[in-house]
Design an enzyme around this catalytic site. Structure first.
Site, short mmCIF file in Angstrom:
data_model
loop_
_atom_site.label_atom_id
_atom_site.label_comp_id
_atom_site.label_asym_id
_atom_site.label_seq_id
_atom_site.Cartn_x
_atom_site.Cartn_y
_atom_site.Cartn_z
N SER A 88 -110.22 -7.28 -3.30
CA SER A 88 -109.58 -6.13 -4.26
C SER A 88 -108.75 -7.27 -4.58
CB SER A 88 -108.85 -5.23 -3.14
OG SER A 88 -110.26 -4.12 -2.48
N HIS A 114 -111.33 -3.44 -9.97
CA HIS A 114 -112.79 -3.92 -9.68
C HIS A 114 -113.26 -4.49 -11.07
CE1 HIS A 114 -113.45 -4.52 -4.93
NE2 HIS A 114 -112.69 -4.15 -5.09
N HIS A 118 -119.76 -1.74 -2.80
CA HIS A 118 -119.31 -2.01 -1.10
C HIS A 118 -120.76 -0.66 -0.99
CE1 HIS A 118 -115.48 -2.97 -3.43
NE2 HIS A 118 -115.49 -3.01 -1.63
N TYR A 123 -119.29 1.19 0.97
CA TYR A 123 -118.66 3.23 0.80
C TYR A 123 -119.05 3.76 0.11
CZ TYR A 123 -114.80 0.65 -0.92
OH TYR A 123 -113.94 -0.17 -2.03
N GLU A 124 -119.29 3.19 -1.09
CA GLU A 124 -119.65 3.73 -2.93
C GLU A 124 -121.10 4.52 -2.34
OE1 GLU A 124 -117.61 0.66 -6.08
OE2 GLU A 124 -118.65 -0.74 -4.68
N ALA A 130 -110.23 -8.40 0.67
CA ALA A 130 -108.57 -8.28 1.78
C ALA A 130 -108.90 -7.02 2.66
CB ALA A 130 -108.36 -6.97 0.57
N MET A 140 -114.02 -3.29 4.60
CA MET A 140 -115.00 -2.41 4.25
C MET A 140 -115.94 -3.67 3.26
SD MET A 140 -112.56 0.73 3.12
CE MET A 140 -111.05 0.59 4.16
N SER A 141 -116.48 -4.83 3.49
CA SER A 141 -117.36 -5.14 2.31
C SER A 141 -117.91 -6.54 3.04
CB SER A 141 -116.68 -5.74 1.60
OG SER A 141 -115.28 -6.84 1.67
N ASN A 169 -102.43 -5.84 4.69
CA ASN A 169 -101.12 -4.83 5.76
C ASN A 169 -101.83 -4.58 6.81
OD1 ASN A 169 -104.10 -3.72 4.61
ND2 ASN A 169 -103.73 -2.64 6.22
N HIS A 229 -104.37 2.27 -0.42
CA HIS A 229 -104.50 1.82 -1.66
C HIS A 229 -103.77 0.67 -2.28
CE1 HIS A 229 -108.11 -0.58 -3.44
NE2 HIS A 229 -108.20 -0.22 -4.29
N1 HPA Z 1 -108.85 -1.75 7.10
C1 HPA Z 1 -110.11 -1.90 6.56
N2 HPA Z 1 -109.68 -2.54 4.97
C2 HPA Z 1 -109.13 -2.16 4.01
C3 HPA Z 1 -107.96 -2.85 5.59
C4 HPA Z 1 -107.79 -1.55 6.68
O1 HPA Z 1 -106.32 -1.61 6.88
N3 HPA Z 1 -106.67 -3.38 4.63
C5 HPA Z 1 -107.48 -3.70 3.22
N4 HPA Z 1 -108.87 -3.15 3.39
#
Ligand code: HPA
Length: 271
Positions: A29, A60, A82, A84-85, A112, A210-211, A234, A246
């Site tokens: 991302s 993406h 992903h 989650y998709e 990310a 998440m990947s 973050n 996001h």
């Molecule tokens: N959690 C999960 N996935 C993420 C995060 C997070 O804080 N930041 C970027 N992708």
């Protein structure tokens, strides 16, 4: 997943390219701009490749980018699939198997991620040493595709040790600070709760995302060597008294972009 699907999908890609890259790069991302550095570009859209799912995440692009990064032939995935998709885990292995069929031997996987280790800060790059698969699912579940690899692949050096050291040396050489740690996969798409982040820390996670894990498992299955890089976009939930979104993830990866591009380009030069 089945070898005929893999062959058909890879043949489609092969028919559209002129190079045989040894290096694959998956762009996470906000990190997709590395593809702008590629010369003599040939684009293959995921939506044109038989059996590939369609990626639905904003930011993406959804395509393979073939061409030269510096002097080396590469294939990039600008955008990834992903869990989650709604994709089946097994379907997340297909782009990796396509890369294998094309001749890829080394894969740089980027993402990310949220910083769980409190010594990290947003904007850090983390070299992934190992991962924890908390998605509690696996892309290799189902009939084993023997042509791609064995039923029970070893994961004891899922992130190749020599390439890890090479990447660390590259970071020193070009003066980029990197941290190292364990990537912890949650399915998402909701971000974690503060209690979950405490759990992740206790279990040994340094960054959460998440990947990546499904792709790294598939790469190990077919014996592609992996380098993993997380961009800490973050601090994970509950560490700072602020909500996650996001937008923040994309903003931080944009800020880190130049450092990230320099780092990955130099690693590619040295592989
Ligand atoms: N959690 C999960 N996935 C993420 C995060 C997070 O804080 N930041 C970027 N992708």
């Amino acid at each position: 997943m089945n070898i005929e699907y893999i062959k058909e999908a890879s043949q489609y890609v092969k028919n559209h390219i002129k190079t045989t890259p040894r290096i694959g790069i998956i762009l996470g991302s906000g990190l997709g701009d590395l593809a702008d550095q590629v010369k003599d570009k040939i684009i293959v859209k995921y939506s044109d490749v038989p059996y590939l799912p369609v990626s639905t995440v904003k930011g993406h692009a959804g395509q393979f980018v073939f061409g030269k990064l510096g002097e080396k032939d590469v294939v990039m995935m600008q955008g990834r699939f992903h869990y989650y998709e709604g994709n089946k885990m097994a379907d997340l292995a297909l782009p990796i198997y396509i890369m294998k069929m094309i001749g890829v031997e080394e894969l740089i996987v980027t993402n990310a991620a949220g910083g769980v280790n409190v010594s990290f800060k947003p904007g850090d790059l983390m070299l992934i040493k190992d991962h924890i698969n908390f998605a509690c699912n696996n892309p290799l579940i189902g009939k084993n595709v023997d042509e791609m690899g064995e039923r029970f692949p070893d994961m004891s050096s899922a992130y190749n040790k020599e390439l890890f050291e090479l990447s660390k040396n590259v970071s020193k050489k070009i003066g980029i600070d990197v941290v190292e740690g364990t990537y912890f996969m949650m399915t998402g798409p909701s971000y974690e709760t503060p209690a979950e982040i405490k759990m992740i820390r206790v279990l040994g996670g340094d960054a959460v995302g998440m990947s990546t894990v499904p792709e790294v498992i598939a790469a190990n299955h077919c014996k592609i060597k992996v380098i993993g890089i997380s961009c800490i976009t973050n601090m994970a939930a509950g560490i700072l008294e602020q909500p996650l979104n996001h937008k923040e993830v994309i903003e931080t990866s944009n800020k880190v972009k130049d450092k990230f591009i320099r780092f990955v380009s130099e690693i590619v030069k040295e592989i």
